[in-house]
Design a protein around this motif. Sequence first.
Motif, PDB file in Angstrom:
ATOM      1  N   ILE A 126       7.269   2.866   8.785  1.00 20.48           N
ATOM      2  CA  ILE A 126       6.407   1.709   8.539  1.00 20.48           C
ATOM      3  C   ILE A 126       6.452   1.333   7.063  1.00 20.48           C
ATOM      4  CG2 ILE A 126       4.038   0.856   8.655  1.00 20.48           C
ATOM      5  CD1 ILE A 126       3.703   3.026  10.951  1.00 20.48           C
ATOM      6  N   ASP A 127       6.836   0.082   6.803  1.00 20.32           N
ATOM      7  CA  ASP A 127       6.986  -0.413   5.431  1.00 20.32           C
ATOM      8  C   ASP A 127       5.614  -0.609   4.771  1.00 20.32           C
ATOM      9  OD1 ASP A 127       9.000  -1.875   3.499  1.00 20.32           O
ATOM     10  OD2 ASP A 127       7.153  -3.069   3.622  1.00 20.32           O
ATOM     11  N   VAL A 128       5.452  -0.088   3.562  1.00 20.95           N
ATOM     12  CA  VAL A 128       4.139  -0.098   2.928  1.00 20.95           C
ATOM     13  C   VAL A 128       3.716  -1.506   2.512  1.00 20.95           C
ATOM     14  CG1 VAL A 128       2.793   0.745   0.968  1.00 20.95           C
ATOM     15  CG2 VAL A 128       4.334   2.304   2.188  1.00 20.95           C
ATOM     16  N   HIS A 129       4.616  -2.233   1.840  1.00 24.15           N
ATOM     17  CA  HIS A 129       4.260  -3.582   1.390  1.00 24.15           C
ATOM     18  C   HIS A 129       3.897  -4.462   2.585  1.00 24.15           C
ATOM     19  CE1 HIS A 129       4.157  -7.183  -1.048  1.00 24.15           C
ATOM     20  NE2 HIS A 129       5.044  -7.759  -0.264  1.00 24.15           N
ATOM     21  N   ALA A 130       4.712  -4.398   3.619  1.00 27.48           N
ATOM     22  CA  ALA A 130       4.451  -5.206   4.811  1.00 27.48           C
ATOM     23  C   ALA A 130       3.131  -4.802   5.461  1.00 27.48           C
ATOM     24  CB  ALA A 130       5.610  -5.056   5.812  1.00 27.48           C
ATOM     25  N   ALA A 131       2.847  -3.494   5.469  1.00 29.47           N
ATOM     26  CA  ALA A 131       1.587  -3.031   6.051  1.00 29.47           C
ATOM     27  C   ALA A 131       0.407  -3.571   5.257  1.00 29.47           C
ATOM     28  CB  ALA A 131       1.550  -1.504   6.091  1.00 29.47           C
ATOM     29  N   ARG A 132       0.538  -3.590   3.929  1.00 23.34           N
ATOM     30  CA  ARG A 132      -0.567  -4.095   3.100  1.00 23.34           C
ATOM     31  C   ARG A 132      -0.804  -5.577   3.347  1.00 23.34           C
ATOM     32  NH1 ARG A 132       0.535  -0.234  -2.157  1.00 23.34           N
ATOM     33  NH2 ARG A 132      -0.070   1.591  -0.963  1.00 23.34           N
ATOM     34  N   ILE A 133       0.297  -6.323   3.516  1.00 22.93           N
ATOM     35  CA  ILE A 133       0.128  -7.755   3.835  1.00 22.93           C
ATOM     36  C   ILE A 133      -0.570  -7.893   5.185  1.00 22.93           C
ATOM     37  CG2 ILE A 133       1.419  -9.845   4.432  1.00 22.93           C
ATOM     38  CD1 ILE A 133       3.096  -9.445   2.032  1.00 22.93           C
ATOM     39  N   ARG A 134      -0.178  -7.083   6.174  1.00 27.11           N
ATOM     40  CA  ARG A 134      -0.850  -7.163   7.492  1.00 27.11           C
ATOM     41  C   ARG A 134      -2.310  -6.740   7.398  1.00 27.11           C
ATOM     42  NH1 ARG A 134       4.104  -4.712   9.206  1.00 27.11           N
ATOM     43  NH2 ARG A 134       3.005  -2.744   9.475  1.00 27.11           N
ATOM     44  N   LEU A 135      -2.613  -5.741   6.537  1.00 26.16           N
ATOM     45  CA  LEU A 135      -4.024  -5.351   6.343  1.00 26.16           C
ATOM     46  C   LEU A 135      -4.808  -6.549   5.826  1.00 26.16           C
ATOM     47  CD1 LEU A 135      -3.378  -1.841   4.721  1.00 26.16           C
ATOM     48  CD2 LEU A 135      -4.773  -2.199   6.771  1.00 26.16           C
TER      49      LEU A 135
END
Lengths: 472, 472, 472, 472
Positions: C271-280
């Motif tokens: 799971i990509d961290v930057h992408a996860a933060r954008i989804r958060l």
Amino acid sequence: MDEFNLDKPREECGVLGVWSPEPVDVAGLLHLGLFALQHRGQEAAGIVVSDGKEVRLEKDLGLVSQVFTPERLAKLQLEGARLGIGHVRYSTTGSNLRFNAQPLTVRSSKGILAIAHNGNFVNALEIRQRLLSEGAVFQTTGDTEVMINLIARYSQLSLVEATARAMRELKGGFSITLMNRQTLLAFRDANGVRPLVIGRLENGGYVFASEPVVFPLIGAQFVRDVRPGELVWVSTETGELESRQVLEPAPTPCAFEWIYFARSDATLDGIDVHAARIRLGEELAREAPVEADVVVPVPDSGIGAAIGYSRASGIPFDYGLYKNPYAGRTFIQPTQEARALKVKLKLAATSAVRGKRVVLVDDSIVRGTTSGRIVRMLKEAGAREVHVRISSPPIRYPCYYGIDTAARKQLIAATHSVEEIRAYIGADSLAFLSEPGVKRAIGGPVCLACFNGLYPAGQPDGELEKLALEDT
Amino acid sequence: MDEFNLDKPREECGVLGVWSPEPVDVAGLLHLGLFALQHRGQEAAGIVVSDGKEVRLEKDLGLVSQVFTPERLAKLQLEGARLGIGHVRYSTTGSNLRFNAQPLTVRSSKGILAIAHNGNFVNALEIRQRLLSEGAVFQTTGDTEVMINLIARYSQLSLVEATARAMRELKGGFSITLMNRQTLLAFRDANGVRPLVIGRLENGGYVFASEPVVFPLIGAQFVRDVRPGELVWVSTETGELESRQVLEPAPTPCAFEWIYFARSDATLDGIDVHAARIRLGEELAREAPVEADVVVPVPDSGIGAAIGYSRASGIPFDYGLYKNPYAGRTFIQPTQEARALKVKLKLAATSAVRGKRVVLVDDSIVRGTTSGRIVRMLKEAGAREVHVRISSPPIRYPCYYGIDTAARKQLIAATHSVEEIRAYIGADSLAFLSEPGVKRAIGGPVCLACFNGLYPAGQPDGELEKLALEDT
Amino acid sequence: MDEFNLDKPREECGVLGVWSPEPVDVAGLLHLGLFALQHRGQEAAGIVVSDGKEVRLEKDLGLVSQVFTPERLAKLQLEGARLGIGHVRYSTTGSNLRFNAQPLTVRSSKGILAIAHNGNFVNALEIRQRLLSEGAVFQTTGDTEVMINLIARYSQLSLVEATARAMRELKGGFSITLMNRQTLLAFRDANGVRPLVIGRLENGGYVFASEPVVFPLIGAQFVRDVRPGELVWVSTETGELESRQVLEPAPTPCAFEWIYFARSDATLDGIDVHAARIRLGEELAREAPVEADVVVPVPDSGIGAAIGYSRASGIPFDYGLYKNPYAGRTFIQPTQEARALKVKLKLAATSAVRGKRVVLVDDSIVRGTTSGRIVRMLKEAGAREVHVRISSPPIRYPCYYGIDTAARKQLIAATHSVEEIRAYIGADSLAFLSEPGVKRAIGGPVCLACFNGLYPAGQPDGELEKLALEDT
Amino acid sequence: MDEFNLDKPREECGVLGVWSPEPVDVAGLLHLGLFALQHRGQEAAGIVVSDGKEVRLEKDLGLVSQVFTPERLAKLQLEGARLGIGHVRYSTTGSNLRFNAQPLTVRSSKGILAIAHNGNFVNALEIRQRLLSEGAVFQTTGDTEVMINLIARYSQLSLVEATARAMRELKGGFSITLMNRQTLLAFRDANGVRPLVIGRLENGGYVFASEPVVFPLIGAQFVRDVRPGELVWVSTETGELESRQVLEPAPTPCAFEWIYFARSDATLDGIDVHAARIRLGEELAREAPVEADVVVPVPDSGIGAAIGYSRASGIPFDYGLYKNPYAGRTFIQPTQEARALKVKLKLAATSAVRGKRVVLVDDSIVRGTTSGRIVRMLKEAGAREVHVRISSPPIRYPCYYGIDTAARKQLIAATHSVEEIRAYIGADSLAFLSEPGVKRAIGGPVCLACFNGLYPAGQPDGELEKLALEDT
Ligand SMILES: Nc1ncnc2c1ncn2[C@@H]1O[C@H](COP(=O)(O)OP(=O)(O)O)[C@@H](O)[C@H]1O
Ligand SMILES: Nc1ncnc2c1ncn2[C@@H]1O[C@H](COP(=O)(O)OP(=O)(O)O)[C@@H](O)[C@H]1O
Ligand SMILES: Nc1ncnc2c1ncn2[C@@H]1O[C@H](COP(=O)(O)OP(=O)(O)O)[C@@H](O)[C@H]1O
Ligand SMILES: Nc1ncnc2c1ncn2[C@@H]1O[C@H](COP(=O)(O)OP(=O)(O)O)[C@@H](O)[C@H]1O
Ligand code: SF4
Ligand code: SF4
Ligand code: SF4
Ligand code: SF4
Ligand SMILES: [Mg+2]
Ligand SMILES: [Mg+2]
Ligand SMILES: [Mg+2]
Ligand SMILES: [Mg+2]
């Protein structure tokens, strides 16, 4: 050999312990005391203090004055501090041995233990192997960790009992101070090779130290030497000194303490160091007289013997070598020429030797290079003759009891005759004091193993040592 | 008074200069030389080198060994380096005087100038005021900046001419080395108060130094002392030493150099320091004999005089005081009690004094507190009597020529009789060497102003000094 | 509680290991790699390397760039170096924990072992007590020493077997790299709470690291994540990666790694961290919309979620807070007022918020004081409204798996409702992302224990912990 | 060229001054203020304070947080302190410039003067030559010493008059704060090239600073910018701000302050920096549109322009480059490969660019090497296209007014066309903002000399400069 092996197996040190019936500035007392023991170890210093509950430790590489900054001393300020131990460590190795500084502190089945150690165990490797095979881990290659693991293994015994048991297992020459949160202990090997003395604070507390020179500084009175093979501690109930003669005493204290190592204002095992050095010089004058105009010491360690030589011979004493007090850690390009410079940076001939026949007195010869350079320096300054007189016998064997006499192959006397050494250092004559002369001058039974190879407290098993270097 | 005034007007220092006909490791030579002059200044050290084009400077607070790290020495490595000067600086003040370390370097109408300075000008303030009113700015309060501004003002003259002109204007006691990119100069005040000697390198180059003790270290031979009032320099054309007697010589070199300040292996203005100290002790024994068992020096500075006293009196010399070589900058809580400790940290009585009538020999008494503590220490160690003998007269006046003899009100002898001092220090008897005794022992005309208030090289205008403290 | 207890039981760290089939600059690779993991630990750093025979260690307090000076890196240069491990350590405690820096190295029945550790064991105290009663001694209070003693006890087993056995005994959340002179191992707890990834060097060697961000720097390719409960090592015979699934995997990696802790360029467990933060941030915008003019991140950790919030809401993103990159360890008088200053030293409002309704996006709220000060700062800079949006749920419970979420009583959400927090920080509205929102955004099973108190990898026995504080 | 020449003639700095009607913690205020100006100079920092009588100075190489230790701040604590100045200094040279740190303090005919200086005089060398020939000496090669000597020469004038006179003589771009024991002055060149603002303390005191960002930290309110050519000071009698328009104002403030140098939360000469950067990005989008999927800034300086580009183009903004906040002074072997590493240590591509056509926005291109490496990094991370957009014109000329734009031969745009640069950095397209674009975005008259070679405040006489390098 890896970094952990850089830990030199043989090193001189100073140990200290303080116990007070009431809260005092334990860290302050230890700090002053270590300062007085600084000559016994310049590489690292450490202090542990406790108020009976909390334990604080500060240690680092460096001189006492470098390690104990105001900030560090402040960290050791425990309101109700009542006991503590201290350590100075000597080492000739250049590597970063920060993690080997002492006191060593561990958590064990007996709570927190702290230990400060001078000297060496000759059977440390055997015991280490046994403990390793039982699952122990070691963070250093030093003897101290072996001792503490041994004590911790006797988890069913009291600290005093466990320590006495460990004393029985470990052979060699050593002095140790040891504490947990409440109790201070100290002990000395059966031969009393390394010194250890007891002092009393004005408030009734006790001090254990490598040399009595710490007492005037901290307001303590000399009580007595710890006996060879004796374990002493301060009773937490009565505040009184308790003692147990754990091992049969067979006193052979290290002759080198009087010859060179101890401070000249110390008295060890009843024998005054300065007086002994003068007697060493007097014996030397009797054994090896010479026609000369002036007796010159290699400062500072040769001064006592030079005064003795002057007195017994009637040849005037004079200060023929100026010693630069700042000669320390100056950076000089590490060339051959530069090494020759080091002696010139430290010593310089005064006018006292010009046109004179000089008796040059020093305490010992290790590699001989320094002596050779001093002889040349005196000649360049106009000395007509230089007769070197050494207040100890030739060093031919390693010390296994805590004094670094250098590797055997570096010991010039291990491989050269006196005449060869004389030629090497360019002296007009050279004489060493005899073993009987040393004994007469010191006046008691002493270890002379580095001179004669007879090790009163045993010697390591060579096979095991080789194995250890290969490392399991 | 602001930070700039913290710059103590009186301070002892060491100066050095090296000029070589061909490229050599000038920085290395200066580094070794400063090391030999370390006793003349422990607060700061600095080196400037040049290859004729580039000029490099490194200086900082600290001992020579602290300032000149391998990195710093590397920065001073100029391929074609041929000249340079060095400086060590003594100061008793605690403040951060980093920006006042020497050599001082400036750019002027004569290009880059670097200067290293020992001693003081008594009319520095007058000249400073004059320069200020002409628009000059000063970054320190020191005399050195005044000298360099004065030279720079003579923008129409050559460097040698301008320097000679400046020498004529400034009064006092001083020794200076000075350089620009090509030329090395050195000069000494008309009274030759501060020492300055000339040496010759093996390659034909020249060295100027405060004391000849630097020569053996750098392979130079002593040539002669710079004469009082003489300006010397190395001709950039011929590579030969040039000289001009700028001022009429009126030699009164500082007696204190022989009594205490110079290294015992030095010879200054033809008089050997160690021999002079022995003569000072001999004179003292003649002037102030006493019945006693042992002569004990306060180490290290009292040793020479103690040997002399022993010789002239026939009372045996012994080492009654151990000196802890690590006694330096240990942090001790600054309480009253702690100050008493400082002497105990540094000195300890050996068995040599037990039960004895002791003659304690030292070079001088400044405030008397140290002496008092040593007397007490000897008595506590069992000395029956302590007779203090000082190889110089009582210090009663300030020195205006570069030696910090402490403020007048701290000089115990300025306000107390000898008998009062004796009582204060608790000695059984006390005697100082007389002025004639000093003269006889040294054997030439000397400045004795701090003992008798007669200033051979003038003294500052008191009114001006007061004004200066208020600062324009 | 004594000094040894200052060792914080919970701390975030970064671990690293490198194994090469042929000699390479292992220390250089580890140095670069630790640099990329610096965000995981700023208090201490250490590197151990070996060439199969010699083992060298350098570690100290400080940032990677402070610890690894050229001199220190030079000491780690082993001609034939082929493997090594590294560690960065995070700690919020102010005390001198120098001796607790990692890697930890010991000599054991298995030869020299070195270990680097991220995370915590929940049953460390139980096992420690058992080992103590068997005679073990500990030099720290940390979990790492417990692990290494456990492995050493299995003196009859191979290193791989002994490690697997130890993995079965210790519960909690952790990632570890471990080596002896030849072999490099790495393992992860059964829940995979802490991250651990495998990379491959160009020369066929292997790298184990807390995050894949080290790979681009050292020319390695990402291979895969270490599986929860998996033990991996490099075969010294084949040079190939070996693996054993020691424990049944029950993956619940720490949600906080994606929310805040890991680097935004990392991909963990697929799971990509930057992408996860954008989804958060996008989830947050859906769950907690608000009418506003601008979305402003708290830099730097709030940027990803702010971009997500802006995208999902259509409200423009802007840089409303300048972050001073030099805001570090400035000394400020520790007054109340001064603490308020700290936020102002670090952050300052830009013109982007003037007259605007602001959505302020941050990753989490711990004590709430910082958030409160930022809200005030924005209002003073002219923000009309400030709506705080947090991309994680309220933190209400301690983390027992290696992240310091502060003591429970300092967690504002442990004792206050969201409305109370809003009032406390002075926001016009406040919303936290829900647990389902976090799960949706991250998209896999995760530990959320600090939000909901459900500890997937167990939790320490409270009684034992209390006992431990009293210390045996 | 010698050490003194290492003093780079062009350097960016930050200046500060505080005056209070009553005693306050001046050093504390200056310390906080310098911290806020840290981005303007990272090489050295200094503070001078006065209580009207005493003057104290502390300055050294290093960041504000390194220079101002608690001990150093304590030394600056003057009970009745009422005024002071501060300085941060930027320099790209590696040499030891400790003695050139500012403020510079001198004693002059006007008493003690302290000066802090940002910018450069274009005719400094001429005036320096004149002063040298009049006998002045200089300890640095910097402009600041020239200014202070000039003021000191007018010994018959008051400080205000002398300063005004000096302002008339010196040409160039500069902002200066100046004080004696009682009075604080500040002034700005006739073109107002370097910024300088006035703030008011709550107690009625005044603050002069390079940027208004210091005011929130020290509780001051922005009053106004100092006008080009204006001299301001605080009357020691009334405590009020006095002003004199010494030179005819011809405002052309430095465009680079808005493009890159100033903090984004600053407002200079009435123009908000963050807003200007967004407008620069908007202009850039209009001038150089491109079809793309995402706008990515080079953090941190490219963020403002990237937001602007995103807004004007409608292409989404995202964080495509992670910036390692610890990327500072790590020691990396200085090989070619290593230099490439430096960018990787600092920046890493996030998933935001994978598969995307990227617009990469930065503020400027100096040598182009960094830009090239970032483009490659983005491509390696999967970016399909990379279109570089720079929010300023190509830098083709040196700055003579205090900003180090690198030597001319290092400026890639000085010798290459835009297309050549594009090819060099490997971008799919490259565009710079036009000069009219910059002017429109900033919205006022500005200096653009480093872009177009038209120097509004004059330029140094090339012949003189060459002579200076040879040095008189
Ligand atoms: N164990 C020891 N550790 C350190 N120094 C010692 C030791 N034993 C003797 N010394 C000192 O070393 C000197 C011996 O000098 P020398 O034989 O010329 O050896 P070297 O060539 O190593 O300098 C003596 O002056 C003595 O003070
Ligand atoms: N100018 C000086 N600077 C530093 N030390 C000096 C100086 N002159 C003499 N001394 C030393 O100071 C000692 C004087 O001791 P004493 O009179 O007891 O003074 P104090 O009370 O200041 O210690 C002498 O031993 C001498 O070596
Ligand atoms: N475990 C952690 N360690 C350090 N910082 C953290 C941690 N978790 C969150 N943070 C940071 O702390 C900030 C929380 O701010 P806030 O709730 O205002 O707390 P505080 O009052 O402690 O400053 C977040 O911006 C986040 O980046
Ligand atoms: N005067 C300056 N001093 C320091 N950095 C600057 C200056 N001007 C611009 N910069 C920064 O330098 C970067 C320019 O990058 P680039 O053109 O690739 O140059 P280089 O090759 O020198 O790294 C910009 O990101 C900008 O932030
Ligand atoms: S061997 Fe030598 S140095 Fe060692 S204890 Fe015996 S006498 Fe002392
Ligand atoms: S006053 Fe004293 S110290 Fe000074 S020069 Fe004269 S003799 Fe020397
Ligand atoms: S408790 Fe919180 S911080 Fe700890 S592992 Fe679980 S999610 Fe992560
Ligand atoms: S030349 Fe460029 S950097 Fe210098 S002041 Fe003008 S715009 Fe600014
Ligand atoms: Mg010796
Ligand atoms: Mg003395
Ligand atoms: Mg944050
Ligand atoms: Mg940039």
